[in-house]
Design a protein around this motif. Structure first.
Motif, short mmCIF file in Angstrom:
data_model
loop_
_atom_site.label_atom_id
_atom_site.label_comp_id
_atom_site.label_asym_id
_atom_site.label_seq_id
_atom_site.Cartn_x
_atom_site.Cartn_y
_atom_site.Cartn_z
N GLU B 67 0.82 -1.22 0.00
CA GLU B 67 0.00 0.00 0.00
C GLU B 67 0.86 1.27 0.00
OE1 GLU B 67 -2.70 0.79 3.31
OE2 GLU B 67 -4.17 1.42 1.82
N ARG B 68 1.96 1.25 0.74
CA ARG B 68 2.75 2.48 0.81
C ARG B 68 3.35 2.84 -0.56
NH1 ARG B 68 6.22 -1.10 3.66
NH2 ARG B 68 8.30 -1.27 2.77
N VAL B 70 1.76 2.34 -3.34
CA VAL B 70 0.63 2.92 -4.08
C VAL B 70 0.48 4.39 -3.68
CG1 VAL B 70 -1.87 2.84 -4.43
CG2 VAL B 70 -0.56 0.71 -4.33
N ILE B 71 0.52 4.64 -2.37
CA ILE B 71 0.28 6.01 -1.89
C ILE B 71 1.43 6.94 -2.29
CG2 ILE B 71 -0.02 7.48 0.15
CD1 ILE B 71 -1.29 4.97 1.50
N PHE B 72 2.66 6.49 -2.06
CA PHE B 72 3.80 7.39 -2.27
C PHE B 72 4.48 7.19 -3.62
CE2 PHE B 72 3.37 6.89 2.34
CZ PHE B 72 3.12 8.22 2.66
N GLY B 73 3.96 6.25 -4.41
CA GLY B 73 4.59 5.96 -5.69
C GLY B 73 5.58 4.81 -5.54
N VAL B 105 -1.67 4.69 -10.47
CA VAL B 105 -0.88 5.61 -9.64
C VAL B 105 -0.04 6.51 -10.54
CG1 VAL B 105 1.03 5.67 -8.00
CG2 VAL B 105 -0.84 4.07 -7.66
#
Lengths: 290, 432
Positions: B67-68, B70-73, B105
């Motif tokens: 997930e991280r 996805v969120i931060f690239g 993303v």
């Protein structure tokens, strides 16, 4: 998860004054003796700046990125009159998925039992601009908040963003999503600004719940890194925010708005364009009283 | 309105790309996705009759994004994975494949591949996401990308080879007989004095991808090969010929003559080869003559499979066994507009009474149950309908559950003999 307190989402176009309005409402509620949490749902993570004197606050997603066990005290700080300030944070501009970030941050706060622990009377979510994708609709979905307000000026693009939010509410309200409390008119300067917002509200089956005129007091307080309630407590604007906060705290008048279609919105704006032009150039239509 | 598709037989575009490149010897895939995308493809293909080799399944390098990322690239995670893969997995060409998450993303996958290229590493990317289509779209895009991008990472001698021919449009693992098909087409082309770049199979590999731009012609056997052929045409001026997959003497002769004509080689050059092939073909087919009337080979048939294969088989069975093709169900389309743009539709109409497009097992089963077919040619998913009707099901398309297929083919001359064997065997089994 049992819901503790009233959960309120505040949306609006970027730069329209969401964070200023939300922070002043939080400050006014705290001043009135309520326990308040303000959660900034914006990668810029500057929603709660004026509540906490611009001090450093690690965001929820910063902590998530580190991968360590997260404690509530690491990602929250008490600001003016005990308002608990939290910033969801997000990726650097142009990278990753901020929408997913909001989603993950809100889930994490629930896992940390934030609301059971803090026992707030009010939780305010200050949410980034337009509802650009599913992630930004998270605060009004799945019963996280039960009411949303939209901050708008009388500019067309701000109203366009408000109309987009109405679309999202309209979609999610039937499945336990939030309903609309109303429109907060902000930064109003021209004489016709109020009339435009009122007209848009009546066209969409909603109402304006407060009007905040453009003012030097707001700008000055911002520059001092404080809310109007804190920096200029005796000003007329502080009372406007107090009145707004009282309304939001007490009102149970929630509706599912009827957003305008793209063509209808355009036609509506064009009509106002004509009206404003006529007003400025002195043309008076039949039946229009002066 | 949304509807349910029961057991759709095609995986996603990423699956198509993975199964395509793992069949090119020397290629190492690097999959930028969450854990499981490549393995899922491996497991479904393994169950469906593909005999993998090389870097596949659990050994496919991947970023296993969380997930991280996805969120931060996830670009820096990919950079790390490319670096590590280059260190520990030996290969001649590394292809970074994109996924649904990464596409949504917006990870800058190309920049990561470019970084590696600038360090002199043979890394290219293919940016198709899983949601861009099904396996066929994956083959289509990744082959075109290889053709376009291989000059970026390999020193290529630009020397035209007048007798070299590229083969596009036969999909690894999706065409269950792809190894045999390619080998037979290669045998035929070599028989008339040409050389074939099959890319896959025992003779294929990265070297053939490097030489593709030097070829005199690309042969396109299904619509899915067109993009790669067009890419080569644009970059290296290699002309292409769109053709059906030939099965049977007449089709093979016609195919050979078209290829020679396109290459401006006199047809006489192929005569000795075709005469020899004719001799072999008739030698075997003469042996079926007696039974042809006894057993009535001219059965009513229903065919289910990808367009190019179904056309090939329908033509052959109609022509040589006077079979009546009652129903044809095409399974390789993705969007509705693919159907209206289908150039093969006219040809199909002349072959079959009813042409349908479906990937829905239930719909296909119902069509078959209501048909007058006396024999089905389809995948293992059609077995149930065949059993209910009390008729045979000759497996010609993916998936195939209970057979080992290595070299077998229903293409060309040898494939025609193999098809005749299996077709007649099914008839005998049914009549038993």
């Amino acid at each position: 998860m049992a819901k503790v307190g009233k959960h309120i989402a505040i949306y609006g176009k970027g730069g329209i004054g969401k964070s200023t309005t939300t922070s002043n409402i939080s400050a006014a509620l705290a001043e009135a003796g309520y326990r308040v949490i303000q959660i900034g749902c914006d990668p810029k993570s500057d929603s709660t700046n004026t509540l906490r004197g611009n001090t450093y606050l690690p965001t929820v997603l910063d902590s998530l990125r580190e991968g360590n066990k997260i404690h509530l005290e690491d990602i929250s700080v008490e600001g003016f009159k005990g308002v608990l300030c939290i910033e969801s944070g997000g990726p650097v501009p142009g990278v990753g998925c901020a929408g997913r970030g909001i989603n993950a941050a809100v889930s994490l706060l629930q896992e940390l039992n934030l609301f059971e622990e803090f026992k707030p009377d009010y939780v305010l979510y200050d949410v980034l601009g337009d509802v650009v994708c599913g992630g930004f609709a998270v605060p009004i979905r799945d019963g996280i908040t039960d009411r949303a307000y939209v901050v708008s000026s009388s500019d067309f693009m701000a109203i366009y963003a408000a109309n987009n939010l109405f679309k999202a509410i309209n979609k999610y309200a039937p499945s336990n999503g939030a309903k609309l409390g109303g429109i907060i008119g902000n930064g109003l300067s021209a004489g016709y600004s109020k009339a435009i917002i009122d007209d848009f509200a009546s066209k969409t089956g909603t109402k304006a719940v407060g009007y905040v005129p453009r003012s030097l007091v707001v700008s000055q307080s911002e520059l001092y890194g404080k809310t109007v309630i804190e920096a200029n407590p005796d000003s007329e604007h502080a009372d406007i925010y107090r009145k707004l906060a009282k309304y939001i705290a007490e009102s149970e008048d929630l509706v599912v708005p009827n957003p305008l279609g793209v063509a209808d919105l355009r036609d509506w704006a064009r009509e106002w364009g004509d009206k404003i032009y006529n007003l400025e150039t002195g043309v008076i239509g039949a039946g229009e009283a002066i | 309105m949304a509807s349910v598709i029961e057991k759709p037989r095609n995986g996603c575009a990423l699956h198509g790309a993975v199964q395509t490149i793992e069949e090119i010897r020397g290629v190492v895939p690097i999959v930028h996705s969450n854990a499981g995308c490549a393995v899922q493809n491996y497991l479904s293909k393994k169950a469906g009759g593909a005999y993998h080799g090389g870097i596949c399944g659990y050994s496919v390098p991947g970023t296993a994004v969380q997930e991280r990322h996805v969120i931060f690239g996830g670009a820096s995670r990919l950079r790390e994975q490319i670096k590590n893969t280059l260190k520990v997995v030996e290969g001649d060409l590394y292809i970074v494949l994109n996924s649904c998450e990464s596409s949504m993303v917006g990870d800058d996958v190309s920049a990561m591949a470019k970084e590696a290229q600038e360090q002199g590493e043979p890394v290219i990317d293919s940016l198709l996401a899983g949601f861009h289509g099904d396996v066929h779209a994956g083959y289509e895009a990744v082959m075109a990308d290889i053709m376009e991008k291989i000059p970026l990472v390999k020193k290529i001698e630009t020397k035209k080879e007048e007798r070299l021919v590229n083969i596009f449009g036969i999909l690894p693992q999706q065409d269950i007989y792809f190894r045999g098909d390619l080998a037979e087409i290669k045998r035929i082309l070599e028989g008339i004095g040409l050389k074939a770049n099959t890319f896959f199979g025992s003779s294929g590999g990265v070297k053939e991808c490097e030489q593709a731009g030097n070829a005199a012609l690309s042969l396109v056997f299904s619509r899915w090969g067109l993009k790669a052929a067009e890419a080569l045409n644009t970059s290296c001026g290699v002309p292409y010929l769109v053709t059906d997959i030939p099965t049977g003497l007449e089709e093979v002769s016609g195919f050979v003559n078209r290829v020679l004509e396109t290459l401006h080689i006199p047809e006489e050059a192929a005569r000795p080869f075709l005469e020899k092939e004719a001799e072999e073909f008739y030698y075997y087919f003469d042996r079926l003559e007696e039974e042809f009337y006894e057993l009535h080979y001219n059965r009513t048939l229903a065919l289910v499979g990808d367009e190019s294969n179904v056309v090939k088989l329908a033509k052959f069975l109609k022509h040589y066994f006077l079979a009546e093709i009652e129903t044809v169900i095409i399974t390789d389309f993705y969007r509705q507009e693919d159907l209206t743009e289908d150039k093969k539709a006219e040809e199909l109409k002349s072959l079959a009474e009813e042409i349908r497009f479906s990937k829905d097992r239930r719909e296909i089963r119902n069509l078959l149950l209501h048909s007058q077919a006396e024999l089905i040619l389809g995948s293992s998913l059609e077995m149930e309908a065949a059993k209910k009707k009390g008729i045979g099901n000759l497996e010609i398309s993916y998936p195939v559950y209970k057979r080992a297929i290595l070299q077998k083919t229903y293409t060309g001359i040898r494939g025609a003999v193999a098809l005749a064997e299996d077709y007649v065997t099914k008839i005998k089994e049914m009549d038993d």
